[in-house]
Design a protein around this motif. Structure first.
Motif, short mmCIF file in Angstrom:
data_model
loop_
_atom_site.label_atom_id
_atom_site.label_comp_id
_atom_site.label_asym_id
_atom_site.label_seq_id
_atom_site.Cartn_x
_atom_site.Cartn_y
_atom_site.Cartn_z
N MET A 1 0.83 -1.20 0.00
CA MET A 1 0.00 0.00 0.00
C MET A 1 0.87 1.26 0.00
N VAL A 2 1.93 1.26 0.80
CA VAL A 2 2.81 2.42 0.86
C VAL A 2 3.53 2.62 -0.47
N ILE A 3 3.91 1.52 -1.10
CA ILE A 3 4.59 1.62 -2.39
C ILE A 3 3.64 2.19 -3.44
N LYS A 4 2.38 1.79 -3.40
CA LYS A 4 1.41 2.33 -4.36
C LYS A 4 1.23 3.83 -4.16
N ILE A 5 1.13 4.25 -2.90
CA ILE A 5 0.95 5.67 -2.61
C ILE A 5 2.18 6.47 -3.06
N ALA A 6 3.37 5.95 -2.78
CA ALA A 6 4.59 6.64 -3.21
C ALA A 6 4.66 6.71 -4.73
N HIS A 7 4.25 5.66 -5.38
CA HIS A 7 4.23 5.62 -6.84
C HIS A 7 3.27 6.68 -7.39
N ILE A 8 2.11 6.80 -6.79
CA ILE A 8 1.12 7.78 -7.23
C ILE A 8 1.62 9.21 -6.97
N VAL A 9 2.26 9.43 -5.83
CA VAL A 9 2.78 10.76 -5.51
C VAL A 9 3.84 11.17 -6.54
N LEU A 10 4.75 10.26 -6.86
CA LEU A 10 5.78 10.58 -7.85
C LEU A 10 5.20 10.80 -9.24
N LEU A 11 4.22 10.00 -9.62
CA LEU A 11 3.59 10.18 -10.93
C LEU A 11 2.82 11.49 -10.99
N ALA A 12 2.13 11.83 -9.91
CA ALA A 12 1.36 13.08 -9.89
C ALA A 12 2.26 14.30 -9.91
N SER A 13 3.48 14.18 -9.42
CA SER A 13 4.38 15.33 -9.45
C SER A 13 4.90 15.61 -10.85
N VAL A 14 4.72 14.68 -11.76
CA VAL A 14 5.19 14.88 -13.13
C VAL A 14 4.02 15.04 -14.10
N LYS A 15 3.14 14.06 -14.17
CA LYS A 15 2.01 14.09 -15.11
C LYS A 15 0.72 13.94 -14.30
N TYR A 16 0.09 15.04 -14.05
CA TYR A 16 -1.01 15.12 -13.10
C TYR A 16 -2.31 14.53 -13.62
N ILE A 17 -2.65 14.75 -14.86
CA ILE A 17 -3.98 14.44 -15.39
C ILE A 17 -4.27 12.94 -15.40
N VAL A 18 -3.26 12.11 -15.61
CA VAL A 18 -3.48 10.67 -15.72
C VAL A 18 -3.38 9.94 -14.39
N THR A 19 -3.01 10.64 -13.33
CA THR A 19 -2.67 9.95 -12.09
C THR A 19 -3.89 9.45 -11.32
N LEU A 20 -4.94 10.22 -11.21
CA LEU A 20 -6.11 9.76 -10.46
C LEU A 20 -6.78 8.55 -11.12
N PRO A 21 -7.03 8.57 -12.42
CA PRO A 21 -7.56 7.35 -13.03
C PRO A 21 -6.61 6.16 -12.88
N TYR A 22 -5.32 6.40 -12.98
CA TYR A 22 -4.35 5.31 -12.81
C TYR A 22 -4.40 4.77 -11.39
N ALA A 23 -4.54 5.65 -10.41
CA ALA A 23 -4.62 5.21 -9.01
C ALA A 23 -5.87 4.36 -8.78
N MET A 24 -6.96 4.71 -9.43
CA MET A 24 -8.18 3.92 -9.27
C MET A 24 -8.03 2.56 -9.98
N ILE A 25 -7.33 2.54 -11.10
CA ILE A 25 -7.16 1.29 -11.84
C ILE A 25 -6.28 0.31 -11.08
N ILE A 26 -5.24 0.80 -10.41
CA ILE A 26 -4.37 -0.13 -9.68
C ILE A 26 -4.94 -0.54 -8.33
N GLY A 27 -6.11 -0.03 -7.99
CA GLY A 27 -6.82 -0.51 -6.81
C GLY A 27 -6.55 0.25 -5.53
N LEU A 28 -6.11 1.48 -5.62
CA LEU A 28 -5.89 2.29 -4.43
C LEU A 28 -7.23 2.83 -3.94
#
Length: 167
Positions: A1-28
């Motif tokens: 769970m922590v790795i998923k959150i860190a992954h989402i934080v890093l992705l959101a810091s670069v490409k914001y628009i795709v991150t929330l749908p991606y977070a929902m797809i990976i099951g966060l």
């Protein structure tokens, strides 16, 4: 769970628009997804804004010194290799890229960069443009953070309106 959150934080810091749908797809979970996307977007903007501000300041000071320290023989070889000869230019030559940026800046200005950064531009590009051209504006950081939060609300609403797309 922590790795998923860190992954989402890093992705959101670069490409914001795709991150929330991606977070929902990976099951966060939704609350962790939205918090990590907002934290990553805001943190990424602040990081890239202040780093690019320092880099721009250092380059303004160092660039003339670097150009003066290059030996004349190396400069001549470089000009000969790339076909650039020192000719006096009466008019500034614009490229297609610089023309499009000037057109965007004149048409939309500060608010265009603020609104387009999380969606069309990436967070690092928007932070660089804001620090280079609008760092003299008093509330540019606040405007960008509000834009990131606003687009987070819009994306969150889209996820709730169209849940079958993301689940």
């Amino acid at each position: 769970m922590v790795i998923k959150i860190a992954h989402i934080v890093l992705l959101a810091s670069v490409k914001y628009i795709v991150t929330l749908p991606y977070a929902m797809i990976i099951g966060l979970e939704y609350k962790y997804a939205i918090l990590s996307v907002l934290g990553g977007g805001i943190g990424g903007f602040l990081f890239f804004y202040y780093v690019s501000k320092q880099v721009n300041r250092k380059l303004e000071c160092v660039w003339p010194q670097l150009c003066n320290r290059i030996p004349p023989g190396v400069k001549a070889k470089f000009r000969k290799l790339f076909g650039r000869h020192k000719k006096p230019q009466l008019k500034k030559i614009f490229t297609k890229k610089s023309r499009s940026f000037i057109r965007f800046k004149k048409s939309y200005g500060l608010w265009g960069i603020v609104i387009a950064t999380p969606v069309l531009l990436t967070i690092p590009v928007g932070a660089f443009l804001a620090s280079k051209y609008y760092s003299h504006q008093k509330h540019i950081v606040v405007y960008m953070i509000l834009s990131i939060i606003g687009w987070g609300v819009v994306l969150s609403g889209l996820v709730h309106l169209f849940p079958r797309v993301f689940f």
